[in-house]
Design an enzyme around this catalytic site. Structure first.
Site, mmCIF file in Angstrom:
data_model
loop_
_atom_site.group_PDB
_atom_site.id
_atom_site.type_symbol
_atom_site.label_atom_id
_atom_site.label_comp_id
_atom_site.label_asym_id
_atom_site.label_seq_id
_atom_site.Cartn_x
_atom_site.Cartn_y
_atom_site.Cartn_z
ATOM 1 N N ARG A 16 -22.708 -32.383 -96.682
ATOM 2 C CA ARG A 16 -22.396 -32.966 -95.452
ATOM 3 C C ARG A 16 -23.768 -33.805 -94.851
ATOM 4 N NH1 ARG A 16 -20.723 -29.855 -89.815
ATOM 5 N NH2 ARG A 16 -19.646 -31.591 -88.787
ATOM 6 N N SER A 38 -19.016 -36.440 -86.958
ATOM 7 C CA SER A 38 -18.740 -35.635 -88.374
ATOM 8 C C SER A 38 -17.710 -34.556 -87.852
ATOM 9 C CB SER A 38 -19.754 -35.288 -88.942
ATOM 10 O OG SER A 38 -19.250 -34.505 -90.214
ATOM 11 N N SER A 39 -16.335 -34.668 -88.402
ATOM 12 C CA SER A 39 -15.428 -33.768 -87.743
ATOM 13 C C SER A 39 -15.757 -32.346 -88.181
ATOM 14 C CB SER A 39 -13.882 -34.234 -88.164
ATOM 15 O OG SER A 39 -13.541 -35.214 -87.522
ATOM 16 N N ALA A 40 -15.217 -31.232 -87.630
ATOM 17 C CA ALA A 40 -15.439 -29.955 -87.858
ATOM 18 C C ALA A 40 -14.650 -29.622 -89.339
ATOM 19 C CB ALA A 40 -14.602 -28.820 -86.885
ATOM 20 N N TYR A 53 -8.788 -35.423 -82.985
ATOM 21 C CA TYR A 53 -9.728 -36.398 -82.971
ATOM 22 C C TYR A 53 -9.864 -37.295 -81.890
ATOM 23 C CZ TYR A 53 -10.275 -35.337 -88.057
ATOM 24 O OH TYR A 53 -10.572 -34.686 -89.348
#
Length: 388
Positions: A34, A94-96, A239
């Site tokens: 990530r 950057s999503s969970a 989102y």
């Protein structure tokens, strides 16, 4: 991959051990670090509030945040505000990792699947998809050219080369169709029919359904041979809203004739803290938006629930809870009785036996979309597709 990075990745996977990650998604997380997709300065959304992370100033905090469960905001106000400001509308992240993994697993990907991704963002999910199905099979569309360029750089540095497009994700990418899967990384209120048109029968579309009232929902659709798509809401997903579907913000000037002072015996928290099934029902029945906020002022604790018509910014209401009250103040603006509509919708949901989120579903077709309860023939709300 060096040992410290591997240790961070394993710590992240350990934190999600109870989430039931599939072996394929676990291996993708190991293969696509990530941190390669996080800028040196970003905003980590932790349980105790947002926090600026700076890799140069405090590398330990940066690494800890990147390999935590937190979503990492990478853009504010469509790039108009420096991320160091720490405040503004979140417009890229950057999503969970838990949400990323959940949507990937709901796609039920297999090597060779042709995937359309809507919202390249940082590029992390495009890289994960590339690992899972092969980069040549991934098409990713990003509306923001600056984000698109940065994502391309991130992907190249990570060794992945999916097909990247800068454009309106609602239009899909017809020249690369048909698709076996559509993976959406922005909040959707109205499902674009182009995604169904560009998908083969049996294709799966997974998206965050964000109707604007209460909580948001994951939606998993399956495309049928007759050019429609059916599916249910298997869980939570939230989102940032697709740019083309953001609600209006400009509010016309109000006049005295617009203002109404009312009272209600319905505790605003009953509506604001209702279960996800109630939120889905109210959204489908009314088309209204909501926003709840608990805080404290000079008179003590309070909870305020705003209800508004996204198509007519002049029509809105706010209901205020304070402790010890039997009746609650409503301040309503405009001719549409939005508070009364929301209360009526809530008690319709109660009358149905308080169904949970998993009992609701959606049908998408060329003319619009419908939300239903239990079966597609029990429609509770519909939205026609705009002619434009």
């Amino acid at each position: 991959m060096d040992i410290p990075v591997r240790a961070h990745i394993e710590r992240l996977l350990d934190a999600h051990a109870s989430d039931g990650l599939s072996e394929a998604v676990e291996q993708a997380f190991r293969a696509v670090p990530r941190h390669l997709f996080i800028p040196p300065v970003a905003l980590a959304c932790r349980d105790d509030g947002p926090q600026i992370i700076d890799r140069d100033a405090d590398p330990d905090a940066w690494w800890d945040a990147v390999y935590s469960r937190a979503s990492i905001v990478t853009q504010l106000d469509d790039g108009a505000t420096d991320i160091r400001a720490g405040s503004g509308d979140y417009t890229c992240s950057s999503s969970a990792p838990s949400t990323v993994a959940d949507l990937l697993q709901r796609l039920e990907l297999a090597p060779g699947h042709r995937v359309l991704e809507i919202g390249t963002g940082t590029g992390w999910t495009a890289a994960l998809l590339s690992h899972l199905v092969g980069a040549a099979n991934v098409t990713s569309v990003e509306v923001d050219p600056v984000l698109g360029a940065q994502a391309a750089s991130n992907l190249a540095a990570s060794g992945h080369a999916p097909y990247l497009v800068v454009g309106d994700g609602a239009l899909g990418c017809p020249e690369r169709a048909p698709y076996d899967r559509v993976h959406v990384t922005c909040g959707i209120r109205r499902v674009p029919y182009a995604w169904i048109e560009q998908s083969r029968p049996g294709a799966v579309i997974v998206l965050p359904y964000c109707p604007g009232f209460g909580t948001d929902h994951a939606l998993r659709l399956v495309v049928t041979p007759d050019g429609m798509a059916y599916g249910r809401f298997p869980g939570f997903a939230s989102y940032m809203t697709m740019r083309a579907q953001r609600p209006q913000r400009d509010q016309p000037a109000r006049t005295d004739a617009d203002k109404h002072h009312l009272t209600t015996r319905v505790d605003p928290r009953t509506i604001g803290h209702a279960p996800a099934g109630a939120d889905l029902a109210i959204a489908a029945l009314t088309g209204l938006d909501s926003l709840g906020q608990a805080d404290q002022d000079e008179d003590g604790p309070r909870y305020r629930l705003w209800v508004s018509d996204p198509a007519v910014p002049r029509s809105w209401a706010v209901a205020v809870w304070r402790p010890g009250q039997d009746e609650y103040q409503i301040y309503q603006v405009g001719d549409r009785p939005v508070w009364e509509e929301v209360v009526a919708a809530y008690f319709r949901w109660v009358g149905w036996g308080e169904p949970g989120r998993d009992r609701f579903g959606m049908t998408v077709h060329a003319d619009g979309q419908e939300v239903w309860l239990d079966t597609p023939d029990q429609v509770i709300g519909s939205e026609a597709r705009s002619a434009c």
